[in-house]
Write a protein that holds these residues in place. Structure first.
Motif, PDB file in Angstrom:
ATOM      1  N   MET A   1       0.846  -1.183   0.000  1.00  0.00           N
ATOM      2  CA  MET A   1       0.000   0.000   0.000  1.00  0.00           C
ATOM      3  C   MET A   1       0.892   1.247   0.000  1.00  0.00           C
ATOM      4  SD  MET A   1      -3.333   0.474   2.500  1.00  0.00           S
ATOM      5  CE  MET A   1      -3.687  -1.225   2.838  1.00  0.00           C
ATOM      6  N   THR A   2       0.517   2.256  -0.769  1.00  0.00           N
ATOM      7  CA  THR A   2       1.281   3.495  -0.778  1.00  0.00           C
ATOM      8  C   THR A   2       0.980   4.294   0.483  1.00  0.00           C
ATOM      9  OG1 THR A   2      -0.437   4.815  -1.868  1.00  0.00           O
ATOM     10  CG2 THR A   2       1.111   3.597  -3.317  1.00  0.00           C
ATOM     11  N   LYS A   3       1.818   5.292   0.749  1.00  0.00           N
ATOM     12  CA  LYS A   3       1.602   6.171   1.900  1.00  0.00           C
ATOM     13  C   LYS A   3       0.232   6.839   1.799  1.00  0.00           C
ATOM     14  CE  LYS A   3       3.650  10.096   4.326  1.00  0.00           C
ATOM     15  NZ  LYS A   3       4.782  11.022   4.419  1.00  0.00           N
ATOM     16  N   GLU A   4      -0.130   7.306   0.619  1.00  0.00           N
ATOM     17  CA  GLU A   4      -1.428   7.968   0.423  1.00  0.00           C
ATOM     18  C   GLU A   4      -2.586   7.006   0.694  1.00  0.00           C
ATOM     19  OE1 GLU A   4      -3.920   9.960  -3.207  1.00  0.00           O
ATOM     20  OE2 GLU A   4      -1.803  10.495  -3.059  1.00  0.00           O
ATOM     21  N   GLU A   5      -2.465   5.760   0.228  1.00  0.00           N
ATOM     22  CA  GLU A   5      -3.514   4.768   0.463  1.00  0.00           C
ATOM     23  C   GLU A   5      -3.638   4.457   1.951  1.00  0.00           C
ATOM     24  OE1 GLU A   5      -3.375   2.189  -3.706  1.00  0.00           O
ATOM     25  OE2 GLU A   5      -1.893   1.786  -2.130  1.00  0.00           O
ATOM     26  N   MET A   6      -2.502   4.364   2.636  1.00  0.00           N
ATOM     27  CA  MET A   6      -2.541   4.091   4.075  1.00  0.00           C
ATOM     28  C   MET A   6      -3.194   5.244   4.832  1.00  0.00           C
ATOM     29  SD  MET A   6       1.063   2.119   4.719  1.00  0.00           S
ATOM     30  CE  MET A   6       0.803   1.930   6.477  1.00  0.00           C
ATOM     31  N   MET A   7      -2.864   6.489   4.452  1.00  0.00           N
ATOM     32  CA  MET A   7      -3.479   7.647   5.108  1.00  0.00           C
ATOM     33  C   MET A   7      -4.984   7.657   4.862  1.00  0.00           C
ATOM     34  SD  MET A   7      -0.530  10.494   4.378  1.00  0.00           S
ATOM     35  CE  MET A   7      -1.536  11.876   4.856  1.00  0.00           C
ATOM     36  N   ASN A   8      -5.402   7.289   3.660  1.00  0.00           N
ATOM     37  CA  ASN A   8      -6.824   7.228   3.335  1.00  0.00           C
ATOM     38  C   ASN A   8      -7.519   6.160   4.181  1.00  0.00           C
ATOM     39  OD1 ASN A   8      -9.107   8.071   1.672  1.00  0.00           O
ATOM     40  ND2 ASN A   8      -8.964   6.035   0.765  1.00  0.00           N
ATOM     41  N   GLU A   9      -6.902   4.992   4.308  1.00  0.00           N
ATOM     42  CA  GLU A   9      -7.479   3.919   5.124  1.00  0.00           C
ATOM     43  C   GLU A   9      -7.567   4.316   6.595  1.00  0.00           C
ATOM     44  OE1 GLU A   9      -8.924   0.982   4.175  1.00  0.00           O
ATOM     45  OE2 GLU A   9      -8.712   1.817   2.160  1.00  0.00           O
ATOM     46  N   GLU A 141      -5.860  -1.515  15.135  1.00  0.00           N
ATOM     47  CA  GLU A 141      -6.321  -1.374  13.747  1.00  0.00           C
ATOM     48  C   GLU A 141      -5.832  -0.051  13.155  1.00  0.00           C
ATOM     49  OE1 GLU A 141      -8.110  -2.618  10.243  1.00  0.00           O
ATOM     50  OE2 GLU A 141      -7.706  -3.781  12.051  1.00  0.00           O
ATOM     51  N   LEU A 142      -5.952   1.026  13.909  1.00  0.00           N
ATOM     52  CA  LEU A 142      -5.489   2.329  13.413  1.00  0.00           C
ATOM     53  C   LEU A 142      -3.982   2.331  13.214  1.00  0.00           C
ATOM     54  CD1 LEU A 142      -7.618   4.812  15.581  1.00  0.00           C
ATOM     55  CD2 LEU A 142      -8.042   4.052  13.236  1.00  0.00           C
ATOM     56  N   GLN A 143      -3.243   1.709  14.114  1.00  0.00           N
ATOM     57  CA  GLN A 143      -1.792   1.689  13.991  1.00  0.00           C
ATOM     58  C   GLN A 143      -1.325   0.970  12.727  1.00  0.00           C
ATOM     59  OE1 GLN A 143      -0.869   0.229  18.051  1.00  0.00           O
ATOM     60  NE2 GLN A 143       0.539   1.972  18.158  1.00  0.00           N
ATOM     61  N   LYS A 144      -2.115   0.048  12.220  1.00  0.00           N
ATOM     62  CA  LYS A 144      -1.753  -0.668  10.991  1.00  0.00           C
ATOM     63  C   LYS A 144      -1.609   0.292   9.818  1.00  0.00           C
ATOM     64  CE  LYS A 144      -4.828  -3.825  10.183  1.00  0.00           C
ATOM     65  NZ  LYS A 144      -5.736  -4.959  10.041  1.00  0.00           N
ATOM     66  N   TYR A 145      -2.335   1.405   9.850  1.00  0.00           N
ATOM     67  CA  TYR A 145      -2.344   2.341   8.733  1.00  0.00           C
ATOM     68  C   TYR A 145      -1.528   3.608   8.993  1.00  0.00           C
ATOM     69  CZ  TYR A 145      -6.136  -0.722   7.388  1.00  0.00           C
ATOM     70  OH  TYR A 145      -6.884  -1.825   7.072  1.00  0.00           O
ATOM     71  N   SER A 146      -0.908   3.695  10.146  1.00  0.00           N
ATOM     72  CA  SER A 146      -0.147   4.886  10.486  1.00  0.00           C
ATOM     73  C   SER A 146       1.094   4.979   9.593  1.00  0.00           C
ATOM     74  CB  SER A 146       0.270   4.853  11.949  1.00  0.00           C
ATOM     75  OG  SER A 146       1.154   5.928  12.225  1.00  0.00           O
ATOM     76  N   VAL A 147       1.358   6.170   9.093  1.00  0.00           N
ATOM     77  CA  VAL A 147       2.567   6.403   8.301  1.00  0.00           C
ATOM     78  C   VAL A 147       3.579   7.221   9.102  1.00  0.00           C
ATOM     79  CG1 VAL A 147       1.389   6.218   6.082  1.00  0.00           C
ATOM     80  CG2 VAL A 147       1.585   8.450   7.190  1.00  0.00           C
ATOM     81  N   SER A 148       3.256   7.460  10.367  1.00  0.00           N
ATOM     82  CA  SER A 148       4.148   8.230  11.226  1.00  0.00           C
ATOM     83  C   SER A 148       5.400   7.421  11.538  1.00  0.00           C
ATOM     84  CB  SER A 148       3.436   8.601  12.537  1.00  0.00           C
ATOM     85  OG  SER A 148       4.347   9.179  13.447  1.00  0.00           O
ATOM     86  N   GLY A 149       6.544   8.072  11.463  1.00  0.00           N
ATOM     87  CA  GLY A 149       7.789   7.424  11.831  1.00  0.00           C
ATOM     88  C   GLY A 149       8.124   7.644  13.279  1.00  0.00           C
ATOM     89  N   TYR A 150       7.215   8.280  14.003  1.00  0.00           N
ATOM     90  CA  TYR A 150       7.482   8.650  15.389  1.00  0.00           C
ATOM     91  C   TYR A 150       7.208   7.508  16.327  1.00  0.00           C
ATOM     92  CZ  TYR A 150       8.008  11.780  19.310  1.00  0.00           C
ATOM     93  OH  TYR A 150       8.457  12.386  20.448  1.00  0.00           O
TER      94      TYR A 150
END
Length: 150
Positions: A1-9, A141-150
């Motif tokens: 999944m791309t970063k954009e797709e993950m943020m959308n999810e 579930e939310l963490q699965k889609y997080s794109v944060s590197g923090y």
């Protein structure tokens, strides 16, 4: 999944959490069929609702969004922030849903190290109220889609 797709999810999952919360309160929900709706994410009893789901900027104790989202956040009837747990850092507000007063929350401008302009919304202010902590399963579930590197 791309970063954009993950943020959308991530955003869609957050919206479902709020839909469930509002439905439990007996409210009539209508989801926006346009995922790029510039006015709202959904309607609750005919009121415009916006949901922001994200790992907060913990070092600044803030939620963030792009400047072009400020008008939308101010113009809705109800605004919710869902604080996604950071992967490597503990945060006293992880997993909490905040209800914000769209007309009265305060913001400040911030420029990231890579030059992006952001709007910061301090979590500790009178216009933001923590209303409910989501379940451990919802947090995971939310963490699965997080794109944060923090």
């Amino acid at each position: 999944m791309t970063k954009e797709e993950m943020m959308n999810e991530l955003g869609l999952a957050g919206e479902k959490i709020i839909i469930n919360l509002l439905s439990e309160q007996g409210r009539k929900i209508q989801s926006s069929i346009n995922k790029y709706d510039s006015e709202k994410d959904l309607l609750a009893d005919g009121k415009k609702v916006e949901v922001k789901t994200q790992v907060p900027f913990i070092m600044q104790n803030s939620f963030t969004f792009k400047p072009n989202q400020l008008r939308k956040c101010r113009s809705v009837d109800e605004l919710y922030f869902i604080s996604v747990p950071a992967g490597r850092h503990n945060d006293k507000w992880e997993g909490w849903i905040f209800k914000a007063d769209p007309k009265n929350f305060t913001t400040r401008n911030y420029r990231t190290k890579d030059g992006r302009d952001m709007i910061l919304v301090n979590r500790d202010q009178a216009a933001l109220t923590p209303i409910k902590k989501i379940s451990y399963e919802e947090m995971k579930e939310l963490q699965k889609y997080s794109v944060s590197g923090y």
